[in-house]
Design a protein around this motif. Structure first.
Motif, PDB file in Angstrom:
ATOM      1  N   ILE A  16       0.835  -1.215   0.000  1.00 29.49           N
ATOM      2  CA  ILE A  16       0.000   0.000   0.000  1.00 29.49           C
ATOM      3  C   ILE A  16       0.872   1.268   0.000  1.00 29.49           C
ATOM      4  N   PRO A  17       1.577   1.529  -1.102  1.00 27.20           N
ATOM      5  CA  PRO A  17       2.409   2.729  -1.172  1.00 27.20           C
ATOM      6  C   PRO A  17       1.597   4.023  -1.184  1.00 27.20           C
ATOM      7  N   ASP A  18       0.327   3.929  -1.605  1.00 33.06           N
ATOM      8  CA  ASP A  18      -0.515   5.134  -1.702  1.00 33.06           C
ATOM      9  C   ASP A  18      -1.858   4.860  -1.022  1.00 33.06           C
ATOM     10  N   PRO A  19      -1.928   5.033   0.298  1.00 33.74           N
ATOM     11  CA  PRO A  19      -3.180   4.741   1.001  1.00 33.74           C
ATOM     12  C   PRO A  19      -4.338   5.613   0.537  1.00 33.74           C
ATOM     13  N   ALA A  20      -4.057   6.837   0.111  1.00 27.66           N
ATOM     14  CA  ALA A  20      -5.122   7.716  -0.369  1.00 27.66           C
ATOM     15  C   ALA A  20      -5.769   7.152  -1.631  1.00 27.66           C
ATOM     16  N   ALA A  21      -4.954   6.623  -2.534  1.00 27.05           N
ATOM     17  CA  ALA A  21      -5.496   6.038  -3.764  1.00 27.05           C
ATOM     18  C   ALA A  21      -6.340   4.809  -3.455  1.00 27.05           C
ATOM     19  N   LEU A  22      -5.892   3.993  -2.511  1.00 28.64           N
ATOM     20  CA  LEU A  22      -6.684   2.816  -2.122  1.00 28.64           C
ATOM     21  C   LEU A  22      -8.010   3.250  -1.511  1.00 28.64           C
ATOM     22  N   ALA A  23      -7.973   4.251  -0.655  1.00 27.42           N
ATOM     23  CA  ALA A  23      -9.211   4.728  -0.022  1.00 27.42           C
ATOM     24  C   ALA A  23     -10.177   5.272  -1.074  1.00 27.42           C
ATOM     25  N   ALA A  24      -9.655   5.950  -2.081  1.00 21.27           N
ATOM     26  CA  ALA A  24     -10.512   6.469  -3.151  1.00 21.27           C
ATOM     27  C   ALA A  24     -11.189   5.324  -3.895  1.00 21.27           C
ATOM     28  N   LEU A  25     -10.470   4.218  -4.087  1.00 20.67           N
ATOM     29  CA  LEU A  25     -11.082   3.046  -4.717  1.00 20.67           C
ATOM     30  C   LEU A  25     -12.163   2.456  -3.820  1.00 20.67           C
ATOM     31  N   TYR A  26     -11.919   2.447  -2.521  1.00 16.81           N
ATOM     32  CA  TYR A  26     -12.939   1.965  -1.593  1.00 16.81           C
ATOM     33  C   TYR A  26     -14.211   2.806  -1.702  1.00 16.81           C
ATOM     34  N   GLU A  27     -14.039   4.105  -1.768  1.00 14.54           N
ATOM     35  CA  GLU A  27     -15.214   4.974  -1.898  1.00 14.54           C
ATOM     36  C   GLU A  27     -15.936   4.686  -3.213  1.00 14.54           C
ATOM     37  N   LEU A  28     -15.185   4.524  -4.287  1.00 12.78           N
ATOM     38  CA  LEU A  28     -15.762   4.199  -5.591  1.00 12.78           C
ATOM     39  C   LEU A  28     -16.521   2.876  -5.541  1.00 12.78           C
ATOM     40  N   GLY A  29     -15.996   1.926  -4.768  1.00 12.41           N
ATOM     41  CA  GLY A  29     -16.614   0.602  -4.696  1.00 12.41           C
ATOM     42  C   GLY A  29     -17.837   0.519  -3.809  1.00 12.41           C
ATOM     43  N   GLY A  30     -18.146   1.599  -3.071  1.00  8.39           N
ATOM     44  CA  GLY A  30     -19.370   1.619  -2.278  1.00  8.39           C
ATOM     45  C   GLY A  30     -19.193   1.497  -0.782  1.00  8.39           C
ATOM     46  N   ALA A  31     -17.957   1.617  -0.280  1.00  8.87           N
ATOM     47  CA  ALA A  31     -17.752   1.581   1.166  1.00  8.87           C
ATOM     48  C   ALA A  31     -18.479   2.742   1.832  1.00  8.87           C
ATOM     49  N   SER A  32     -18.901   2.533   3.070  1.00  5.74           N
ATOM     50  CA  SER A  32     -19.583   3.584   3.825  1.00  5.74           C
ATOM     51  C   SER A  32     -18.632   4.356   4.725  1.00  5.74           C
ATOM     52  N   ALA A  33     -17.477   3.776   5.025  1.00  2.55           N
ATOM     53  CA  ALA A  33     -16.454   4.427   5.848  1.00  2.55           C
ATOM     54  C   ALA A  33     -15.129   3.742   5.565  1.00  2.55           C
ATOM     55  N   ILE A  34     -14.047   4.422   5.932  1.00  2.00           N
ATOM     56  CA  ILE A  34     -12.701   3.881   5.730  1.00  2.00           C
ATOM     57  C   ILE A  34     -12.030   3.731   7.092  1.00  2.00           C
ATOM     58  N   SER A  35     -11.465   2.566   7.341  1.00  2.00           N
ATOM     59  CA  SER A  35     -10.670   2.327   8.542  1.00  2.00           C
ATOM     60  C   SER A  35      -9.196   2.390   8.163  1.00  2.00           C
ATOM     61  N   VAL A  36      -8.427   3.117   8.968  1.00  2.00           N
ATOM     62  CA  VAL A  36      -6.989   3.232   8.706  1.00  2.00           C
ATOM     63  C   VAL A  36      -6.224   2.733   9.930  1.00  2.00           C
ATOM     64  N   LEU A  37      -5.431   1.685   9.739  1.00  2.00           N
ATOM     65  CA  LEU A  37      -4.551   1.204  10.805  1.00  2.00           C
ATOM     66  C   LEU A  37      -3.414   2.204  10.960  1.00  2.00           C
TER      67      LEU A  37
END
Length: 256
Positions: free
Chosen positions: A67-88
């Motif tokens: 996960i070199p770019d957590p922001a890009a992954l989170a944006a994909l999560y939002e695109l995929g329909g997630a309701s919230a993002i958890s960040v370790l």
């Protein structure tokens, strides 16, 4: 293991505090834009909610994804329909950081959870200063006075406490606080053993109106459906998303 994780998180927080005082972090927390209403975002609906997790590693599974770019992954999560993002944000075993949280907050419009071993006020102020909307509190890691004081502080800062439980006794302690967003973790954080049926066993004791979150042991749509049938309003998913196609996996998990 849980004691070790908490001790490590507190040691890392102490190191950060030597560089940035609690007064500085508190000022930043109070100056931050208001937190999003995470409880409203996760309120029960006709379909399940997914909290999608940015997770590089875990003590039980080791390295999962770079996960070199957590922001890009989170944006994909939002695109995929997630309701919230958890960040370790735990650094030692999960390879996360507050910088990951800040990057994700800047990239998405969804509520963001700081998932860490929170045990003192400094960490709560850090969470708000970094843009967190929810903060995880693990009942098993805290005595009741500490749990109660952190729960109150999180609410005072406008965030939502996600109170995590793993037994009937811990659930009672969470409900005694007045928690209205409650997680049941299938993974025992002392032994790291999994019990996928634990959520269903405890969910019947969670009052109407409390958001019920199932955590851990999710590898397939069947697992999400299992938790949904047991009464979960929300399912938190990490490993299955970071080790596969996040958008396609999310869409499969969200299918009725």
């Amino acid at each position: 293991m849980l004691g070790e994780l908490v001790a490590g998180a507190l040691a890392d927080a102490s190191a950060r505090r030597s560089v940035r005082s609690i007064d500085d972090v508190e000022r930043a927390a109070l100056a931050a834009p208001p937190a999003l209403d995470a409880r409203a975002a996760l309120a029960p609906r006709s379909s399940v909610h997914i909290i999608a997790e940015v997770k590089r590693a875990s003590p039980s599974r080791g390295a999962l994804a770079s996960i070199p770019d957590p922001a890009a992954l989170a944006a994909l999560y939002e695109l995929g329909g997630a309701s919230a993002i958890s960040v370790l944000t735990e650094e030692r075993k999960f390879k996360g950081s507050l910088a990951d949280l800040e990057a994700v907050r800047a990239a998405v419009s969804l509520p963001v959870l700081r998932k860490d071993f929170i045990a003192e006020p400094y960490q709560v102020f850090e969470a708000r200063a970094a843009g967190a909307d929810l903060v995880l509190l693990i009942v098993a890691a805290l005595d009741q006075p500490t749990l109660s004081s952190l729960f109150t502080l999180i609410n005072e800062l406008g965030m939502t406490p996600l109170v995590e439980t793993h037994s009937a006794e811990e659930l009672d302690r969470a409900l005694d606080l007045g928690a209205d967003v409650v997680g049941v973790n299938a993974r025992d954080l002392s032994t790291f053993e999994l019990d996928k049926n634990l959520f269903g066993e405890l969910a019947t004791a969670i009052p109407e109106g409390v958001v019920k979150i199932a955590e851990s042991a999710v590898t397939s749509p069947d697992d999400v459906a299992h938790y949904r049938r047991a009464g979960a309003d929300v399912v938190l998913v990490g490993e299955a998303l970071v080790t596969g196609d996040p958008v396609a996996t999310l869409k499969r998990f969200l299918e009725p």
